[in-house]
Design a protein around this motif. Structure first.
Motif, PDB file in Angstrom:
ATOM      1  N   MET A  77       0.839  -1.131   0.002  1.00 49.25           N
ATOM      2  CA  MET A  77       0.022   0.033   0.140  1.00 49.25           C
ATOM      3  C   MET A  77       0.999   1.260   0.190  1.00 49.25           C
ATOM      4  O   MET A  77       1.938   1.345   0.838  1.00 49.25           O
ATOM      5  N   LEU A  78       0.516   1.998  -0.923  1.00 45.36           N
ATOM      6  CA  LEU A  78       1.536   3.078  -1.060  1.00 45.36           C
ATOM      7  C   LEU A  78       1.208   4.417  -0.154  1.00 45.36           C
ATOM      8  O   LEU A  78      -0.145   4.379   0.409  1.00 45.36           O
ATOM      9  N   LYS A  79       2.069   5.022   0.534  1.00 46.28           N
ATOM     10  CA  LYS A  79       1.912   6.275   1.300  1.00 46.28           C
ATOM     11  C   LYS A  79       1.158   7.379   0.666  1.00 46.28           C
ATOM     12  O   LYS A  79       1.434   7.599  -0.650  1.00 46.28           O
ATOM     13  N   PRO A  80       0.209   8.048   1.404  1.00 44.97           N
ATOM     14  CA  PRO A  80      -0.231   9.238   0.392  1.00 44.97           C
ATOM     15  C   PRO A  80       0.723  10.438   0.304  1.00 44.97           C
ATOM     16  O   PRO A  80       1.669  10.488   1.267  1.00 44.97           O
ATOM     17  N   LEU A  81       0.502  11.345  -0.629  1.00 49.89           N
ATOM     18  CA  LEU A  81       1.469  12.209  -1.056  1.00 49.89           C
ATOM     19  C   LEU A  81       1.249  13.315  -0.074  1.00 49.89           C
ATOM     20  O   LEU A  81       0.042  13.588   0.326  1.00 49.89           O
ATOM     21  N   ASP A  82       2.210  13.949   0.534  1.00 51.08           N
ATOM     22  CA  ASP A  82       2.026  15.112   1.471  1.00 51.08           C
ATOM     23  C   ASP A  82       1.191  16.263   0.741  1.00 51.08           C
ATOM     24  O   ASP A  82       1.692  16.695  -0.345  1.00 51.08           O
ATOM     25  N   PRO A  83       0.037  16.368   1.275  1.00 55.02           N
ATOM     26  CA  PRO A  83      -1.017  17.360   0.812  1.00 55.02           C
ATOM     27  C   PRO A  83      -0.253  18.903   0.622  1.00 55.02           C
ATOM     28  O   PRO A  83      -0.738  19.513  -0.142  1.00 55.02           O
ATOM     29  N   LEU A  84       0.479  18.924   1.597  1.00 52.22           N
ATOM     30  CA  LEU A  84       0.884  20.392   1.522  1.00 52.22           C
ATOM     31  C   LEU A  84       1.935  20.646   0.356  1.00 52.22           C
ATOM     32  O   LEU A  84       2.117  21.811  -0.247  1.00 52.22           O
ATOM     33  N   LEU A  85       2.775  19.804  -0.136  1.00 48.03           N
ATOM     34  CA  LEU A  85       3.431  19.758  -1.410  1.00 48.03           C
ATOM     35  C   LEU A  85       2.838  19.314  -2.630  1.00 48.03           C
ATOM     36  O   LEU A  85       3.285  19.794  -3.602  1.00 48.03           O
ATOM     37  N   HIS A  86       1.779  18.692  -2.504  1.00 51.98           N
ATOM     38  CA  HIS A  86       1.165  18.322  -3.456  1.00 51.98           C
ATOM     39  C   HIS A  86       0.068  19.145  -4.318  1.00 51.98           C
ATOM     40  O   HIS A  86      -1.016  19.126  -4.438  1.00 51.98           O
ATOM     41  N   SER A  87       0.730  20.526  -4.637  1.00 54.88           N
ATOM     42  CA  SER A  87       0.219  21.320  -5.202  1.00 54.88           C
ATOM     43  C   SER A  87       1.044  22.285  -6.012  1.00 54.88           C
ATOM     44  O   SER A  87       2.189  22.268  -5.500  1.00 54.88           O
ATOM     45  N   GLU A  88       0.452  22.340  -7.195  1.00 53.04           N
ATOM     46  CA  GLU A  88       1.729  22.756  -8.378  1.00 53.04           C
ATOM     47  C   GLU A  88       2.601  24.066  -7.785  1.00 53.04           C
ATOM     48  O   GLU A  88       3.711  24.059  -7.816  1.00 53.04           O
ATOM     49  N   LEU A  89       2.036  25.023  -7.325  1.00 53.28           N
ATOM     50  CA  LEU A  89       2.676  26.238  -6.906  1.00 53.28           C
ATOM     51  C   LEU A  89       3.783  25.863  -5.672  1.00 53.28           C
ATOM     52  O   LEU A  89       4.730  26.286  -5.644  1.00 53.28           O
ATOM     53  N   ARG A  90       3.055  25.497  -4.620  1.00 51.97           N
ATOM     54  CA  ARG A  90       4.083  25.039  -3.426  1.00 51.97           C
ATOM     55  C   ARG A  90       5.088  23.962  -3.736  1.00 51.97           C
ATOM     56  O   ARG A  90       6.249  24.365  -3.406  1.00 51.97           O
ATOM     57  N   LEU A  91       4.820  23.127  -4.603  1.00 50.86           N
ATOM     58  CA  LEU A  91       5.848  22.105  -5.130  1.00 50.86           C
ATOM     59  C   LEU A  91       6.969  22.893  -5.978  1.00 50.86           C
ATOM     60  O   LEU A  91       8.117  22.679  -5.715  1.00 50.86           O
ATOM     61  N   ALA A  92       6.692  23.772  -6.739  1.00 48.06           N
ATOM     62  CA  ALA A  92       7.705  24.593  -7.612  1.00 48.06           C
ATOM     63  C   ALA A  92       8.462  25.414  -6.586  1.00 48.06           C
ATOM     64  O   ALA A  92       9.705  25.678  -6.683  1.00 48.06           O
ATOM     65  N   ILE A  93       7.737  26.062  -5.507  1.00 47.85           N
ATOM     66  CA  ILE A  93       8.498  26.963  -4.546  1.00 47.85           C
ATOM     67  C   ILE A  93       9.403  26.043  -3.833  1.00 47.85           C
ATOM     68  O   ILE A  93      10.805  26.339  -3.806  1.00 47.85           O
ATOM     69  N   VAL A  94       9.120  25.195  -3.343  1.00 50.50           N
ATOM     70  CA  VAL A  94      10.155  23.976  -2.501  1.00 50.50           C
ATOM     71  C   VAL A  94      11.282  23.538  -3.671  1.00 50.50           C
ATOM     72  O   VAL A  94      12.394  23.122  -3.110  1.00 50.50           O
ATOM     73  N   SER A  95      10.873  23.172  -4.908  1.00 52.18           N
ATOM     74  CA  SER A  95      11.750  22.610  -5.804  1.00 52.18           C
ATOM     75  C   SER A  95      12.973  23.838  -6.109  1.00 52.18           C
ATOM     76  O   SER A  95      13.958  23.216  -6.264  1.00 52.18           O
ATOM     77  N   ILE A  96      12.480  24.964  -6.011  1.00 50.50           N
ATOM     78  CA  ILE A  96      13.545  26.200  -6.146  1.00 50.50           C
ATOM     79  C   ILE A  96      14.411  26.240  -5.145  1.00 50.50           C
ATOM     80  O   ILE A  96      15.563  26.049  -5.344  1.00 50.50           O
ATOM     81  N   LEU A  97      13.886  26.169  -3.899  1.00 51.18           N
ATOM     82  CA  LEU A  97      14.730  26.464  -2.700  1.00 51.18           C
ATOM     83  C   LEU A  97      15.651  25.237  -2.348  1.00 51.18           C
ATOM     84  O   LEU A  97      16.533  25.335  -1.587  1.00 51.18           O
ATOM     85  N   ILE A  98      15.071  24.014  -2.839  1.00 52.94           N
ATOM     86  CA  ILE A  98      15.844  22.780  -2.400  1.00 52.94           C
ATOM     87  C   ILE A  98      17.089  22.799  -2.933  1.00 52.94           C
ATOM     88  O   ILE A  98      18.316  22.503  -2.237  1.00 52.94           O
ATOM     89  N   GLY A  99      17.603  23.526  -4.075  1.00 55.86           N
ATOM     90  CA  GLY A  99      18.976  23.689  -4.621  1.00 55.86           C
ATOM     91  C   GLY A  99      19.819  24.818  -4.274  1.00 55.86           C
ATOM     92  O   GLY A  99      20.879  24.880  -4.771  1.00 55.86           O
ATOM     93  N   VAL A 100      19.098  25.735  -3.430  1.00 55.53           N
ATOM     94  CA  VAL A 100      19.751  26.971  -3.247  1.00 55.53           C
ATOM     95  C   VAL A 100      19.844  27.218  -1.900  1.00 55.53           C
ATOM     96  O   VAL A 100      19.340  26.678  -1.033  1.00 55.53           O
ATOM     97  N   GLU A 101      20.679  28.144  -1.499  1.00 51.59           N
ATOM     98  CA  GLU A 101      20.896  28.645  -0.023  1.00 51.59           C
ATOM     99  C   GLU A 101      19.624  29.405   0.267  1.00 51.59           C
ATOM    100  O   GLU A 101      19.170  29.357   1.358  1.00 51.59           O
ATOM    101  N   GLU A 102      19.253  30.472  -0.780  1.00 53.57           N
ATOM    102  CA  GLU A 102      18.027  31.365  -0.395  1.00 53.57           C
ATOM    103  C   GLU A 102      17.755  31.733  -1.725  1.00 53.57           C
ATOM    104  O   GLU A 102      18.269  31.820  -2.843  1.00 53.57           O
ATOM    105  N   ALA A 103      16.404  31.985  -1.710  1.00 54.26           N
ATOM    106  CA  ALA A 103      15.921  32.725  -2.985  1.00 54.26           C
ATOM    107  C   ALA A 103      14.952  33.705  -2.632  1.00 54.26           C
ATOM    108  O   ALA A 103      14.239  33.959  -1.662  1.00 54.26           O
ATOM    109  N   ASP A 104      15.123  34.879  -3.616  1.00 57.83           N
ATOM    110  CA  ASP A 104      14.399  36.271  -3.544  1.00 57.83           C
ATOM    111  C   ASP A 104      13.076  35.994  -4.007  1.00 57.83           C
ATOM    112  O   ASP A 104      12.646  35.178  -4.916  1.00 57.83           O
ATOM    113  N   PHE A 105      12.080  36.775  -3.237  1.00 59.50           N
ATOM    114  CA  PHE A 105      10.677  36.511  -3.680  1.00 59.50           C
ATOM    115  C   PHE A 105      10.293  36.739  -5.088  1.00 59.50           C
ATOM    116  O   PHE A 105       9.580  36.168  -5.820  1.00 59.50           O
ATOM    117  N   VAL A 106      11.043  38.030  -5.590  1.00 62.63           N
ATOM    118  CA  VAL A 106      10.712  38.359  -6.973  1.00 62.63           C
ATOM    119  C   VAL A 106      11.422  37.196  -7.933  1.00 62.63           C
ATOM    120  O   VAL A 106      10.533  36.900  -9.002  1.00 62.63           O
TER     121      VAL A 106
END
Lengths: 218, 94
Positions: free
Chosen positions: B1-30
């Motif tokens: 049985m597969l685990k459910p995906l984290d609902p907080l990350l399973h949204s297009e925009l939130r996933l994109a934000i975290v994907s950007i931040l995962i590879g950098v130290e910090e990123a600007d809002f702009v």
């Protein structure tokens, strides 16, 4: 992505993750490319001007002071690029590369003092140090083009003291041979210096910039 | 049985934000807004949700006279992202 907060399927998730990571990495590459282009072109243009100035017997103060255009234009340009890039993401790689170039900047300062006080060959030392910096930068950001360019630059830098020695050995004979202008041969080491910076900074700078642009546009 | 995906990350925009931040130290809002193509309002809301979940930390300050918001991923966010990717692999049988 726009303004939606939509749920997504698994494949789309992978697509978003891959694209965001690739875009951010491409953005960092493009910015690094700009610094290489700035310092590379400045060094090449000033060096070629120096060569022409020496060959055409321009006033000595002009020849000596023109070299200062490299740190001046490069430094001011770096400050402008840093200021313009305030919105770009800062990565651990950025921090490491900044530290590397800070150390090599300092080493250049030491080399400059050695050149002034002991008459060390500043062109050779500069090309060698900048080659080392380029190799380390290439290793940190895993860009083969930078690593190779830096290594080639380091190897080519050996031609400068070799030419210098050759001219010291045969300079008098050349002067007596009546070749005009003799400076065109004596100062070829400056052209070699410019060629090294073309290989070491200008070409990889363009490669980095264009490749990251390609990833972004894809 | 597969685990459910984290609902907080399973949204297009939130996933994109975290994907950007995962590879950098910090990123600007702009920068995040430009990369994701989101509107400032929507992005603020999603960043706020991620911040409340302690997945990211947000620092508001100034650069010169201009206000500047900087986002960084936290250890909790990094772990949540790693778990999310692992679960995704299970779904896609990678």
């Amino acid at each position: 992505m726009g303004s939606t907060v939509s749920k997504l399927d698994e494949r789309r998730s992978i697509e978003i993750i891959s694209r965001m990571i690739a875009d951010t990495s491409a953005h960092i590459d493009r910015e690094s490319g700009k610094y290489f282009l700035l310092w590379g072109y400045t060094t090449v243009i000033v060096s070629l001007f120096e060569y022409v100035a020496q060959v055409c017997h321009l006033p000595l103060p002009l020849c000596l002071w023109a070299w200062w255009l490299i740190p001046l234009v490069g430094g001011v340009g770096t400050l402008i690029l840093n200021r313009r890039g305030t919105t770009r993401p800062k990565s651990y790689v950025d921090r490491s590369i900044s530290a590397v170039w800070m150390v090599f900047g300092l080493s250049f300062g030491m080399a400059f003092i050695a050149a002034m006080v002991y008459g060390a060959n500043i062109l050779y030392l500069t090309a060698m140090l900048m080659g080392m910096g380029t190799v380390i930068t290439g290793k940190i950001c895993q860009h083969r083009v930078l690593t190779i360019a830096g290594k080639v630059g380091m190897i080519l830098s050996l031609i400068i003291p070799a030419w210098h020695l050759l001219m010291r050995e045969y300079g008098t004979e050349l002067r007596e041979s009546g070749i005009e202008p003799i400076e065109a041969i004596l100062y070829v080491e400056i052209v070699i210096f410019a060629a090294i910076f073309t290989v070491m900074m200008v070409i990889p700078g363009h490669v980095l910039y264009n490749r990251s642009k390609g990833i972004k546009d894809a | 049985m597969l685990k459910p995906l984290d609902p907080l990350l399973h949204s297009e925009l939130r996933l994109a934000i975290v994907s950007i931040l995962i590879g950098v130290e910090e990123a600007d809002f702009v920068y995040i807004r430009t990369e994701t193509g989101a509107t400032a309002g929507n992005l603020s809301v999603q960043i706020d949700k991620l911040q409340k979940a302690e997945y990211i930390e947000v620092e508001k300050g100034f650069r010169g006279k201009m206000p500047r918001t900087v986002c960084r991923i936290t250890d909790k966010g990094r772990k949540a992202f790693a778990d999310y990717v692992d679960t995704l692999r299970g779904y896609l049988k990678l």
